[in-house]
Write an enzyme that holds these catalytic residues in place. Sequence first.
Site, short mmCIF file in Angstrom:
data_model
loop_
_atom_site.label_atom_id
_atom_site.label_comp_id
_atom_site.label_asym_id
_atom_site.label_seq_id
_atom_site.Cartn_x
_atom_site.Cartn_y
_atom_site.Cartn_z
N ASP A 8 102.04 -54.06 59.59
CA ASP A 8 102.80 -55.20 59.07
C ASP A 8 102.59 -55.36 57.55
OD1 ASP A 8 102.37 -55.33 61.85
OD2 ASP A 8 102.67 -57.50 61.89
N ASN A 40 106.32 -59.59 57.91
CA ASN A 40 105.60 -60.56 57.07
C ASN A 40 105.86 -60.36 55.57
OD1 ASN A 40 103.41 -59.66 59.45
ND2 ASN A 40 103.77 -61.85 59.24
N HIS A 68 108.29 -62.66 64.03
CA HIS A 68 108.81 -63.36 62.85
C HIS A 68 110.22 -62.89 62.46
CE1 HIS A 68 105.13 -65.49 62.27
NE2 HIS A 68 104.42 -64.42 62.00
N HIS A 176 101.00 -56.53 64.99
CA HIS A 176 100.93 -57.99 65.09
C HIS A 176 99.56 -58.57 64.78
CE1 HIS A 176 101.78 -62.14 66.26
NE2 HIS A 176 100.74 -62.11 67.07
FE LIG Z 1 102.62 -59.52 61.55
FE LIG Z 2 103.82 -60.75 64.60
#
Ligand SMILES: [Fe+2]
Ligand SMILES: [Fe+2]
Length: 282
Positions: A8, A40, A68, A176
């Site tokens: 991420d 993110n 997200h 995540h």
């Molecule tokens: Fe994330």
């Molecule tokens: Fe996530």
Amino acid sequence: MRLLILGDIVGDPGILAVTQQLPALRQRYRADLVIANAENAHQGTGLTPNLYKKLLAAGIDAMTLGDHCYKKNQIIPTLQQVDNLIRPCNLSAQALGRTSMVIQKEGLASLYVFTVLGRLMMSMPANDPFAAADAMLSTAPRDAAVIVEVHAEATSEKVALGWHLNGRAAVVFGTHTHISTRDARLLPPGIPSPEAGWDNSGGGGTAYVSDLGMCGPIDGVLGRRADRVLKHMTSNMPAPFDVAEGNPQVQGVFVELSGRCASAIESFTAVADPAQPPFCEG
Ligand SMILES: [Fe+2]
Ligand SMILES: [Fe+2]
């Protein structure tokens, strides 16, 4: 085929770290293709069309999104139109956006990529990721290597999905948690079962890792300012979880594919230098 998969990307420090480190990583691993989770990228939450373009320019070929995915809703038209950005496949039937992508580069085998969202300790409601993965596999192009992202909090759910997809997917990687796990390996064929004995009749060739980690500032709490998170956790009082700054790194895995199977997987960390461009430009 040689593949880099990045964890991420968190906020500007993550984007800058990728921009700085990816050219050398591509060279070091002689990578044909780079995939990254970009959920993110916008100040720690969501992805915007501009940042999507910026990450493509930084050398990423395809991007995924997790829970997200809709936090910056201006990404939705892009998510519907482009062929190299996906959201988790096991959301509501009414959810918008592409759920799988076929990545094809000249002279290379094609990849079929999709993301399943976990159900344990996740705030976004999702359908059964095991059944969803089966359904996606049933529509996969026959000659493509299958790459599955498990965007989930619980390691148990990720490991279970790894075994569930063993021998059917070339790569099962977790995202995540933003914390890199040290369990990257090629799974042995089959599913271990004491009663049936080790069923290794088929399959093999699946590379697995529980979590890639993140591209972002390590000196924080999952990419957020440690002082703010501590204030909230020790007092119950609200505190804005701004993105941290310290020790930006690029974390992920290198995977080598041979046809529709993986032949090697290796985790990596590249430590960015904030004193060098593009951190210190402008
Ligand atoms: Fe994330
Ligand atoms: Fe996530």
